[in-house]
Design an enzyme around this catalytic site. Sequence first.
Site, PDB file in Angstrom:
ATOM      1  N   LYS A  68     124.117 -58.092 -22.600  1.00  0.00           N
ATOM      2  CA  LYS A  68     124.671 -58.670 -21.321  1.00  0.00           C
ATOM      3  C   LYS A  68     123.954 -59.652 -21.252  1.00  0.00           C
ATOM      4  O   LYS A  68     123.291 -59.962 -21.871  1.00  0.00           O
ATOM      5  CB  LYS A  68     123.536 -57.052 -20.479  1.00  0.00           C
ATOM      6  CG  LYS A  68     122.490 -56.406 -20.596  1.00  0.00           C
ATOM      7  CD  LYS A  68     121.606 -55.659 -20.460  1.00  0.00           C
ATOM      8  CE  LYS A  68     120.668 -54.999 -20.306  1.00  0.00           C
ATOM      9  NZ  LYS A  68     119.683 -55.250 -19.674  1.00  0.00           N
ATOM     10  N   ARG A 117     115.941 -44.981 -11.995  1.00  0.00           N
ATOM     11  CA  ARG A 117     116.717 -45.502 -12.023  1.00  0.00           C
ATOM     12  C   ARG A 117     117.595 -45.374 -11.772  1.00  0.00           C
ATOM     13  O   ARG A 117     117.995 -43.336 -11.456  1.00  0.00           O
ATOM     14  CB  ARG A 117     116.684 -47.210 -13.650  1.00  0.00           C
ATOM     15  CG  ARG A 117     117.653 -48.381 -12.957  1.00  0.00           C
ATOM     16  CD  ARG A 117     116.719 -48.863 -13.813  1.00  0.00           C
ATOM     17  NE  ARG A 117     117.699 -48.916 -15.424  1.00  0.00           N
ATOM     18  CZ  ARG A 117     117.423 -49.843 -16.141  1.00  0.00           C
ATOM     19  NH1 ARG A 117     116.657 -51.246 -15.999  1.00  0.00           N
ATOM     20  NH2 ARG A 117     117.848 -49.887 -17.585  1.00  0.00           N
ATOM     21  N   HIS A 177     117.152 -43.430 -20.380  1.00  0.00           N
ATOM     22  CA  HIS A 177     116.370 -44.637 -20.656  1.00  0.00           C
ATOM     23  C   HIS A 177     114.905 -44.563 -20.643  1.00  0.00           C
ATOM     24  O   HIS A 177     114.457 -43.776 -19.828  1.00  0.00           O
ATOM     25  CB  HIS A 177     117.177 -46.178 -20.405  1.00  0.00           C
ATOM     26  CG  HIS A 177     116.532 -47.085 -20.800  1.00  0.00           C
ATOM     27  ND1 HIS A 177     116.918 -47.963 -21.199  1.00  0.00           N
ATOM     28  CD2 HIS A 177     115.971 -48.497 -19.874  1.00  0.00           C
ATOM     29  CE1 HIS A 177     116.475 -49.182 -21.871  1.00  0.00           C
ATOM     30  NE2 HIS A 177     115.524 -49.569 -20.880  1.00  0.00           N
ATOM     31  N   ARG A 225     120.670 -48.945 -28.794  1.00  0.00           N
ATOM     32  CA  ARG A 225     120.696 -49.900 -28.595  1.00  0.00           C
ATOM     33  C   ARG A 225     119.831 -50.847 -28.328  1.00  0.00           C
ATOM     34  O   ARG A 225     118.914 -51.360 -27.492  1.00  0.00           O
ATOM     35  CB  ARG A 225     121.198 -49.412 -27.022  1.00  0.00           C
ATOM     36  CG  ARG A 225     121.733 -48.033 -26.420  1.00  0.00           C
ATOM     37  CD  ARG A 225     121.816 -47.711 -24.746  1.00  0.00           C
ATOM     38  NE  ARG A 225     120.688 -47.430 -23.702  1.00  0.00           N
ATOM     39  CZ  ARG A 225     120.082 -46.542 -24.292  1.00  0.00           C
ATOM     40  NH1 ARG A 225     120.592 -45.093 -24.517  1.00  0.00           N
ATOM     41  NH2 ARG A 225     117.970 -46.495 -23.256  1.00  0.00           N
ATOM     42  N   TYR A 274     107.301 -85.624  -6.985  1.00  0.00           N
ATOM     43  CA  TYR A 274     106.884 -84.332  -5.861  1.00  0.00           C
ATOM     44  C   TYR A 274     105.565 -84.535  -5.534  1.00  0.00           C
ATOM     45  O   TYR A 274     105.051 -83.320  -6.135  1.00  0.00           O
ATOM     46  CB  TYR A 274     108.393 -83.719  -5.842  1.00  0.00           C
ATOM     47  CG  TYR A 274     109.177 -84.004  -5.448  1.00  0.00           C
ATOM     48  CD1 TYR A 274     110.139 -84.851  -4.749  1.00  0.00           C
ATOM     49  CD2 TYR A 274     110.775 -84.008  -6.689  1.00  0.00           C
ATOM     50  CE1 TYR A 274     111.436 -85.113  -4.538  1.00  0.00           C
ATOM     51  CE2 TYR A 274     111.601 -84.318  -6.558  1.00  0.00           C
ATOM     52  CZ  TYR A 274     111.923 -85.045  -5.605  1.00  0.00           C
ATOM     53  OH  TYR A 274     113.241 -85.552  -6.260  1.00  0.00           O
ATOM     54  N   CYS A 279     110.769 -81.080 -11.662  1.00  0.00           N
ATOM     55  CA  CYS A 279     111.933 -81.602 -10.760  1.00  0.00           C
ATOM     56  C   CYS A 279     112.841 -80.787 -11.166  1.00  0.00           C
ATOM     57  O   CYS A 279     113.613 -80.059 -11.906  1.00  0.00           O
ATOM     58  CB  CYS A 279     112.112 -82.938 -10.959  1.00  0.00           C
ATOM     59  SG  CYS A 279     110.944 -83.902 -10.928  1.00  0.00           S
ATOM     60  N   ASP A 309     115.774 -81.300 -12.309  1.00  0.00           N
ATOM     61  CA  ASP A 309     117.139 -82.084 -13.168  1.00  0.00           C
ATOM     62  C   ASP A 309     115.550 -82.769 -14.062  1.00  0.00           C
ATOM     63  O   ASP A 309     115.939 -83.120 -15.223  1.00  0.00           O
ATOM     64  CB  ASP A 309     117.912 -83.247 -13.585  1.00  0.00           C
ATOM     65  CG  ASP A 309     118.348 -82.703 -11.751  1.00  0.00           C
ATOM     66  OD1 ASP A 309     119.278 -81.269 -11.695  1.00  0.00           O
ATOM     67  OD2 ASP A 309     118.036 -83.071 -10.519  1.00  0.00           O
TER      68      ASP A 309
HETATM   69  C1  PLP Z   1     119.803 -48.675 -20.544  1.00  0.00           C
HETATM   70  C2  PLP Z   1     119.173 -49.902 -21.326  1.00  0.00           C
HETATM   71  N1  PLP Z   1     119.454 -49.539 -22.615  1.00  0.00           N
HETATM   72  C3  PLP Z   1     118.823 -50.804 -23.947  1.00  0.00           C
HETATM   73  C4  PLP Z   1     118.741 -52.091 -23.352  1.00  0.00           C
HETATM   74  C5  PLP Z   1     118.159 -53.481 -23.945  1.00  0.00           C
HETATM   75  O1  PLP Z   1     116.845 -53.002 -24.404  1.00  0.00           O
HETATM   76  P1  PLP Z   1     115.673 -54.090 -24.910  1.00  0.00           P
HETATM   77  O2  PLP Z   1     116.159 -55.043 -24.539  1.00  0.00           O
HETATM   78  O3  PLP Z   1     114.643 -53.323 -24.498  1.00  0.00           O
HETATM   79  O4  PLP Z   1     116.027 -53.757 -26.545  1.00  0.00           O
HETATM   80  C6  PLP Z   1     118.949 -52.096 -21.938  1.00  0.00           C
HETATM   81  C7  PLP Z   1     117.950 -53.569 -21.669  1.00  0.00           C
HETATM   82  O5  PLP Z   1     117.795 -53.535 -20.560  1.00  0.00           O
HETATM   83  C8  PLP Z   1     118.951 -51.619 -20.727  1.00  0.00           C
HETATM   84  O6  PLP Z   1     118.634 -51.520 -19.480  1.00  0.00           O
END
Ligand code: PLP
Length: 374
Positions: free
Chosen positions: A39, A137, A167, A219, A264, A310, A312
């Site tokens: 992601k 969440r 999670h 994950r 700046y 800045c 850039d």
């Molecule tokens: C639902 C869920 N699973 C897995 C992950 C992956 O987590 P990590 O990057 O800590 O391995 C995330 C990341 O935020 C997540 O939101």
Amino acid sequence: MTISYHRPTKAVIDLNAIQQNVEQEKRRHDDKEIFAVVKADGYGHGAVPIAKAALAAGAKGFCTATLDEALELRHNGLTQPILILGIIAAADAPLAAAYNLSVPVVEISWLKEAANYLTDTSLMLRIHIKADTGMGRIGFLSTTEINQAVEIIEDKEYFYWEGIFTHFSTADQADVQYFQAQSQCFNDILQALPYKPKYIHTANSATAMWHEDVGNMVRLGVAMYGLNPSGTALEPTYPLQPALSLVSEIAQTKKLPKGYGIGYGKTYETKEEEWIATIPIGYADGYTRDMQGFHVLINGESCEVVGRVCMDQIMVRLPREIVAGTKVTLVGKNGTKEITLQDIAAYKGTNNYEVACLISGRVPREYVGKGRCL
Ligand SMILES: Cc1ncc(COP(=O)(O)O)c(C=O)c1O
């Protein structure tokens, strides 16, 4: 966003490092499937090349946060399972189904609404039920509702119950009490199910690294990128290979007289005659304004960022004259020294995830070490 290729500033991503991190995790949990979390454009590393590298190292699927991120993988030829972690609109259920994407379900009402849109009988939507066991969440709060959701899914031929997950919010902390309470809650939910779906998953990087869990899928996010999920709180259980470095070159070097204002607001004034270099990176690249006072590496030496960052450009103080065109390392190794994303995170008071994600789309990503996969 226009990618600025005609500028020496770039993020260099080592795909071998990604693969080594995936392989390490695979060795530790050879009974679980790894879903590479790509992601947010692969935590700023580039979703598609990272997904391909992870696949070559044994990942079985991917996780994205949004439907569009999942579609990007599909449009780039990735046919493996993809789980979208965030809630999608019920109206987009047919689109997710058409692209064979798995989606989380967190409310009964969503299932009922999605049913109205799944009118094409050739479509089937893959569903992972998300349980909120203490993260606060997205997710179902009650076992009763989860079992009701299972019943509805079972009842409709266009729904396929593929997984259940939760999670953990404190898997990266030394104190395991809350983690254990969440684990217990999830185990109770599993016990109450009429049967188990294909995928049961709880593990992010931190869970996989420091805990036992009941799942058959990981994950894997931040650890795949070679970053410690806990920052510095806990020692990684295997050596992580950071994949990303951020480099540039000196654009101009000048000898400035004592008392000369830099940047700046003139927040820095030369204390004596000083060599000051300008580097073409700024807050529009994700090198944020709070980096003033931090340092970059040039010829193996630390050089302080002086004056305000800045949009850039930044200015750094050199120990002596160093000519324009000399390499500058903002993240990574230079000589015997190294700046990690974690060093920057600590300086900014945030986590390494955020620093990686901040590197903006203007910065080109260059991939190295792609021999085995692309
Ligand atoms: C639902 C869920 N699973 C897995 C992950 C992956 O987590 P990590 O990057 O800590 O391995 C995330 C990341 O935020 C997540 O939101």
